[in-house]
Structures are given as structure tokens and as C-alpha cells.
Write a protein that holds these residues in place. Structure first.
Motif, mmCIF file in Angstrom:
data_model
loop_
_atom_site.group_PDB
_atom_site.id
_atom_site.type_symbol
_atom_site.label_atom_id
_atom_site.label_comp_id
_atom_site.label_asym_id
_atom_site.label_seq_id
_atom_site.Cartn_x
_atom_site.Cartn_y
_atom_site.Cartn_z
ATOM 1 N N PHE A 32 70.053 39.992 65.185
ATOM 2 C CA PHE A 32 70.796 40.001 65.574
ATOM 3 C C PHE A 32 71.541 40.522 66.592
ATOM 4 N N TRP A 33 71.118 41.927 66.738
ATOM 5 C CA TRP A 33 70.628 42.441 68.514
ATOM 6 C C TRP A 33 70.633 41.680 69.637
ATOM 7 N N ASP A 34 69.713 40.421 69.679
ATOM 8 C CA ASP A 34 69.198 39.395 70.305
ATOM 9 C C ASP A 34 71.008 38.779 70.487
ATOM 10 N N ILE A 44 55.694 42.186 52.249
ATOM 11 C CA ILE A 44 55.669 42.334 53.053
ATOM 12 C C ILE A 44 56.472 40.722 54.227
ATOM 13 N N ALA A 45 56.139 39.890 53.252
ATOM 14 C CA ALA A 45 57.483 38.673 54.074
ATOM 15 C C ALA A 45 59.089 39.746 53.837
ATOM 16 N N GLY A 46 59.068 40.039 52.636
ATOM 17 C CA GLY A 46 60.215 40.060 52.954
ATOM 18 C C GLY A 46 61.181 41.371 54.479
ATOM 19 N N ASP A 47 60.010 42.287 54.763
ATOM 20 C CA ASP A 47 60.242 42.882 55.849
ATOM 21 C C ASP A 47 59.667 42.232 57.250
ATOM 22 N N ARG A 48 59.067 41.266 57.095
ATOM 23 C CA ARG A 48 59.100 40.393 58.725
ATOM 24 C C ARG A 48 60.344 39.744 58.540
ATOM 25 N N ALA A 49 60.997 39.168 57.396
ATOM 26 C CA ALA A 49 62.688 38.948 57.365
ATOM 27 C C ALA A 49 63.434 39.320 58.274
ATOM 28 N N ALA A 50 63.179 40.734 57.270
ATOM 29 C CA ALA A 50 64.441 41.950 57.538
ATOM 30 C C ALA A 50 63.622 42.279 59.041
ATOM 31 N N ARG A 51 63.033 42.307 59.307
ATOM 32 C CA ARG A 51 63.173 42.086 61.505
ATOM 33 C C ARG A 51 63.213 41.489 62.061
ATOM 34 N N LYS A 52 63.134 40.403 61.502
ATOM 35 C CA LYS A 52 63.293 39.012 62.097
ATOM 36 C C LYS A 52 65.093 38.972 62.494
ATOM 37 N N ARG A 53 65.544 39.380 61.525
ATOM 38 C CA ARG A 53 67.400 39.237 61.562
ATOM 39 C C ARG A 53 67.698 39.519 61.840
ATOM 40 N N LYS A 54 67.254 41.752 62.509
ATOM 41 C CA LYS A 54 67.606 42.327 62.703
ATOM 42 C C LYS A 54 67.393 41.731 64.037
ATOM 43 N N ASP A 112 79.583 32.484 57.826
ATOM 44 C CA ASP A 112 79.872 32.253 59.384
ATOM 45 C C ASP A 112 79.232 33.630 60.857
ATOM 46 N N HIS A 113 78.334 34.278 60.350
ATOM 47 C CA HIS A 113 77.441 34.614 60.548
ATOM 48 C C HIS A 113 76.473 35.127 60.033
ATOM 49 N N PRO A 114 75.121 34.256 60.116
ATOM 50 C CA PRO A 114 74.216 34.037 59.348
ATOM 51 C C PRO A 114 73.096 34.923 59.923
ATOM 52 N N ARG A 115 73.233 35.619 61.289
ATOM 53 C CA ARG A 115 72.251 36.898 61.161
ATOM 54 C C ARG A 115 72.480 37.753 61.081
ATOM 55 N N VAL A 116 73.630 38.365 60.920
ATOM 56 C CA VAL A 116 74.488 39.686 60.175
ATOM 57 C C VAL A 116 73.815 40.067 58.560
ATOM 58 N N SER A 117 73.086 41.269 58.874
ATOM 59 C CA SER A 117 73.031 41.189 57.030
ATOM 60 C C SER A 117 73.779 41.906 56.374
#
Length: 86
Positions: A32-34, A19-29, A70-75
Motif C-alpha cells: 500500500f505505502w509503496d 504468523i502467516a497472517g502477520d506476514r500477509a498483513a505486513r506485505k499488504r501494508k 478496485d484497490h486490492p492493496r488497501v486494508s
């Protein structure tokens, strides 16, 4: 009894980490898009010459790490795609 308790604890911990991993992935995604808007928006902001130099000197993995540093928001998936498309 102890094996059953240990198994239940392992399942609970695994579920919580998932669950924590899913939340982190959604937050990163979302971040990124923002920030970039699109993949092309991200691609335009990357220093391609720097990534190419790292890739030729140290390989794909180091180049992907450079993109992510250089771009920490990128998966990892998008950083790998970027390096493969160079």
C-alpha cells in the motif's frame, strides 16, 4: 495422552496461522505505502462517485467491498475509513 497431543497440535496450527497472517498483513501494508505513498494518495485514486453510488444502493459493506475490489492493496481498516469519510 490423545487430548494432550490434540491440544499441542491445535496450538501449533494456531501459531502458524497467526504468523502467516502477520506476514500477509505486513506485505499488504508495505505494498500500500509503496503504491500510494499516503492515505491521501490512495484517496485521490478512488472513484468516489462509484463508491457513493454503491453505498446508497447497497450499503456500507458493499461500498467497502467495492473499494477493496478496485484497490486490492488497501486494508479493510483503510477501506472502511474511506467509506465512512465520504
Amino acid at each position: 495422552m490423545i487430548d494432550l497431543l490434540t491440544g499441542a497440535l491445535a496450538v501449533g496450527i494456531t501459531g502458524a496461522l497467526g504468523i502467516a497472517g502477520d506476514r500477509a498483513a505486513r506485505k499488504r501494508k508495505r505494498a500500500f505505502w509503496d503504491h500510494y505513498g499516503t492515505y491521501e494518495g490512495f484517496r485521490d485514486q478512488v472513484d468516489a462517485d462509484k463508491v457513493r453510488a454503491v453505498r446508497s444502493a447497497r450499503g456500507d459493506v458493499a461500498a467497502i467491498k467495492t473499494v477493496r475490489d478496485d484497490h486490492p492493496r488497501v486494508s479493510l481498516v483503510l477501506a472502511k475509513r474511506y467509506v465512512q469519510e465520504l
